[in-house]
Design an enzyme around this catalytic site. Sequence first.
Site, short mmCIF file in Angstrom:
data_model
loop_
_atom_site.label_atom_id
_atom_site.label_comp_id
_atom_site.label_asym_id
_atom_site.label_seq_id
_atom_site.Cartn_x
_atom_site.Cartn_y
_atom_site.Cartn_z
N ALA A 39 0.88 -0.91 0.03
CA ALA A 39 -0.18 -0.24 0.47
C ALA A 39 1.15 1.38 0.15
CB ALA A 39 -0.57 0.24 1.18
N CYS A 40 1.84 1.27 0.53
CA CYS A 40 3.07 2.11 0.28
C CYS A 40 2.87 3.16 -0.38
CB CYS A 40 4.42 2.12 0.50
SG CYS A 40 4.39 1.28 2.40
N GLY A 41 2.82 4.71 -1.09
CA GLY A 41 2.53 5.42 -2.36
C GLY A 41 1.88 5.37 -2.91
N LEU A 42 0.20 4.35 -2.57
CA LEU A 42 -1.12 4.45 -2.88
C LEU A 42 -1.98 4.92 -1.75
CD1 LEU A 42 -0.84 0.66 -3.89
CD2 LEU A 42 -0.07 1.77 -5.88
#
Length: 273
Positions: free
Chosen positions: A110-113
Amino acid sequence: MSRVTARRPTLRVTATGQITRPDTLAVEEPLEIRLGGASLTVTMRTPGSDIDLVHGFLLSENIIATAEDIVSARYCSGTDENGQNTYNVLDVQLRAPTTIQPRAFLTTSACGLCGKTALDDVRARTRYPIPADGLTVGAGTLAAMPGTLRARQAVFDATGGLHAAGLFDAGGALLAIREDIGRHNAVDKVLGWALRENRIPAHDLILIVSGRASFELVQKAVQAGIPMLGAVSAPSSLAVDLAAESGLTLAGFLRGETMNIYTGAHRLTGIQH
C-alpha cells in the site's frame, strides 16, 4: 540474562552530576519467518511469544484463517558466536499451499498508493466482517482499560522501551497482554494468542494499544474481526478512514476519563450520541 532485556553501560547525566552505570534495555532481534523452508519476511522484534507472533502475523496478512491452518511452527537451527541457538528463525508448515510471495503484504504494497486503494484492499481481504451490532462497552469501562494494561507492562517498567497490546472483554477483564519493541508485533502476538485460543473472529473483544493507532493496527484489528480498538495516543487519518469503512469503533487519546471517539460511537454506553 533474559533475552527480553539486556544490560549496557551508560553515562547518566543529571543536574547534580554524572555517573557511569549499567542500564536495562529492551532487546531487539530479527525474526525470520519461513513458510515450508522458504523465507517469507523478517521482522525486528523483542524475543518472546514468537509462536503467537507468527500466528497473528499470518492471520493479519490473510494467509491463514484458523490455528488449524498451521501444521507446525518450529525454530530452525542457527547459532551465535558462542555456539548457542539464536531462536531467530521460525519455519511454518501450512496445511495447504500458498501463493504468497516474500514481503507481498498489504502494509508494504500500500505504500505510495492512495488511501482508497488501501481501504479497498483491506475490504476485499477481510475474512471476518465486523457485525454492526453485538458488542457494547461502557465508556467508563473502556477508559479504565489503558490503566489496566499499563499496570501489567512488566518489561516496560524495567526498560521504558516497549509497546504493549491487550485484549479485553466487554466487562473490562484483561485476557491477554503482549509487549514488544514494535507496536505491530505486540498486536500480532495478542492476535496469535486469540487465534490459538479459538477466539477468532474476535467479535466480543476489545483491542487496546499503548501508543498511537496507525492504519496498520486498524487493519490487523479488522482482519481479526475485532469491533473496537482503543489507543492511548492519536490515530492517523487513514486509520480513521479504514475504521469507518469497516464498521470498527476507534477511540484515541484514552487517558483517564477522557477520550476521542472517531468512529462507531454506538457501541459505547454512558455517553450522549
